[in-house]
Design an enzyme around this catalytic site. Sequence first.
Site, mmCIF file in Angstrom:
data_model
loop_
_atom_site.group_PDB
_atom_site.id
_atom_site.type_symbol
_atom_site.label_atom_id
_atom_site.label_comp_id
_atom_site.label_asym_id
_atom_site.label_seq_id
_atom_site.Cartn_x
_atom_site.Cartn_y
_atom_site.Cartn_z
ATOM 1 N N LYS A 69 25.539 22.112 12.086
ATOM 2 C CA LYS A 69 24.591 21.161 11.144
ATOM 3 C C LYS A 69 25.384 19.960 10.825
ATOM 4 O O LYS A 69 26.692 20.136 10.774
ATOM 5 C CB LYS A 69 23.993 22.041 10.220
ATOM 6 N N LYS B 123 31.216 30.008 6.136
ATOM 7 C CA LYS B 123 32.256 29.408 5.364
ATOM 8 C C LYS B 123 33.622 30.005 5.165
ATOM 9 O O LYS B 123 34.385 29.396 5.192
ATOM 10 C CB LYS B 123 31.760 28.973 3.865
ATOM 11 N N LYS C 13 28.235 17.448 4.705
ATOM 12 C CA LYS C 13 28.921 16.234 3.961
ATOM 13 C C LYS C 13 30.504 17.038 3.767
ATOM 14 O O LYS C 13 31.469 16.175 3.743
ATOM 15 C CB LYS C 13 28.650 16.094 2.648
HETATM 16 P P1 TYM Z 1 23.622 21.380 -0.291
HETATM 17 O O1 TYM Z 1 24.437 20.634 -1.048
HETATM 18 O O2 TYM Z 1 24.758 22.009 1.178
HETATM 19 O O3 TYM Z 1 22.355 20.649 0.580
HETATM 20 C C1 TYM Z 1 21.513 20.032 -0.232
HETATM 21 C C2 TYM Z 1 20.335 19.992 0.265
HETATM 22 O O4 TYM Z 1 20.264 19.433 1.903
HETATM 23 C C3 TYM Z 1 19.721 20.227 2.887
HETATM 24 N N1 TYM Z 1 20.468 20.016 3.786
HETATM 25 C C4 TYM Z 1 20.221 19.876 5.068
HETATM 26 N N2 TYM Z 1 18.972 19.954 5.553
HETATM 27 C C5 TYM Z 1 18.820 19.445 6.944
HETATM 28 N N3 TYM Z 1 19.660 19.089 7.745
HETATM 29 C C6 TYM Z 1 21.090 19.308 7.492
HETATM 30 N N4 TYM Z 1 22.008 18.842 8.084
HETATM 31 C C7 TYM Z 1 21.426 19.572 5.987
HETATM 32 N N5 TYM Z 1 22.528 19.690 5.171
HETATM 33 C C8 TYM Z 1 22.038 20.035 4.015
HETATM 34 C C9 TYM Z 1 20.033 21.728 2.135
HETATM 35 O O5 TYM Z 1 19.272 22.622 2.916
HETATM 36 C C10 TYM Z 1 19.822 21.529 0.745
HETATM 37 O O6 TYM Z 1 18.365 21.878 0.578
HETATM 38 N N6 TYM Z 1 23.201 25.892 -2.157
HETATM 39 C C11 TYM Z 1 22.582 24.711 -1.825
HETATM 40 C C12 TYM Z 1 22.526 23.833 -3.376
HETATM 41 C C13 TYM Z 1 21.743 24.835 -4.557
HETATM 42 C C14 TYM Z 1 20.301 24.904 -4.386
HETATM 43 C C15 TYM Z 1 20.174 25.704 -5.678
HETATM 44 C C16 TYM Z 1 19.302 24.620 -3.648
HETATM 45 C C17 TYM Z 1 22.273 25.362 -5.500
HETATM 46 N N7 TYM Z 1 21.260 25.927 -6.289
HETATM 47 C C18 TYM Z 1 18.778 26.317 -5.934
HETATM 48 C C19 TYM Z 1 17.961 24.942 -4.095
HETATM 49 C C20 TYM Z 1 17.705 25.782 -5.185
HETATM 50 C C21 TYM Z 1 23.409 23.597 -1.101
HETATM 51 O O7 TYM Z 1 24.736 23.951 -1.104
HETATM 52 O O8 TYM Z 1 22.968 22.359 -0.724
#
Ligand code: TYM
Length: 338
Positions: free
Chosen positions: A195, A112, A198
């Site tokens: 990947k 990032k 969004k």
């Molecule tokens: P975020 O908002 O990027 O994504 C949310 C969830 O979606 C999964 N994900 C994917 N899975 C498969 N293929 C993809 N292309 C893909 N893009 C996203 C992510 O693995 C995630 O599970 N840091 C985290 C949010 C967070 C969190 C937490 C998660 C904050 N605190 C505590 C678990 C526990 C994040 O940015 O997710």
Amino acid sequence: MARIFSGIQPTGIATLGNYLGAIRNWVALQAGEDDCIFCLVDLHAITAWQEPTALRAQTRQMAAVLLACGISPERSILFHQSAVSAHARLAWIFNCVARIGWLNRMTQFKDKAGRDREAVSTGLYVYPNLMAADIHAYHATKVPVGDDQLQHLELANDIAEKFNHDFGSAFFPRIEPLVLRESARVMSLRDGARKMSKSDPSDQSRINLTDTSESIAAKIRRAKTDPAPLPDNVAELTDRPEARNLVGIYGAIMGLSPAAVLAEFGGGGFGPFKEKLAEALITHLEPIARQTTEYLDDPTGLDTLLIAGARRASAIAEPIVEEAERLVGFLTRSDQNL
Ligand code: TYM
């Protein structure tokens, strides 16, 4: 009975990657025995610039999408992170427990921050400490995520272990990631090596859960492929990331293994396969888009639900974080006898 925690950033519309990698697993898990807590992580969102008005709108929109996907406010706790101050308080303690060397190993930060590392926010750097706090504030032990989050979860375990060691307690439990192996990493439609995200500048790279049927069909038609026909067996997908991704998406939506998908489409061209894939996606996603609009038509209803979720979340996190504060040596209410 265990406690499950997971989060999603309200930085845009949830994508098919979020859905197949995480959200549909959340929906499945809330039908089981464990307590489920799902969080719209707005504190994480502002580690990169967010237009304030847009962030508020996106937070409601993400709540609407999750409800439309089947997250039930009765079975699960759904709330936004900034409404529960325990997250930020525990994150600060973890900022003082985690070591700089640990954060320097985080590949997501490197991705990032890119080449402009000196110019990104300090929040982006300590992002994984806040994530650890999200989970440990509830003594959650199971965390359903896509595989891009695994390194952060290992760090969350390292932080808990060091906290327990430093403060002579077995206060924070170990956490276990729950990953849906077959769709843990859905890739971009424009580049099979990246990947689906969004925050990708190209909307063509992803399917948003609120896309219209026409838009889904067009994005799949234009999705990058290679010139060869689909292979007959899975091993031949190894060096064909775009083909592997589309086969994986179709399989995840239809509940089929990649081998079963190839048994049906192997040897054929991408044209007919893409048509079936678009059809499957539209059938699956159209009701989600429709219900999202319905939830968004009632912002007061959404806010009421999020506030109620935050109250329930706080009731769990407050005593846990207060005990962490006491272990650290802060003068807490329990010592003050007032
Ligand atoms: P975020 O908002 O990027 O994504 C949310 C969830 O979606 C999964 N994900 C994917 N899975 C498969 N293929 C993809 N292309 C893909 N893009 C996203 C992510 O693995 C995630 O599970 N840091 C985290 C949010 C967070 C969190 C937490 C998660 C904050 N605190 C505590 C678990 C526990 C994040 O940015 O997710």
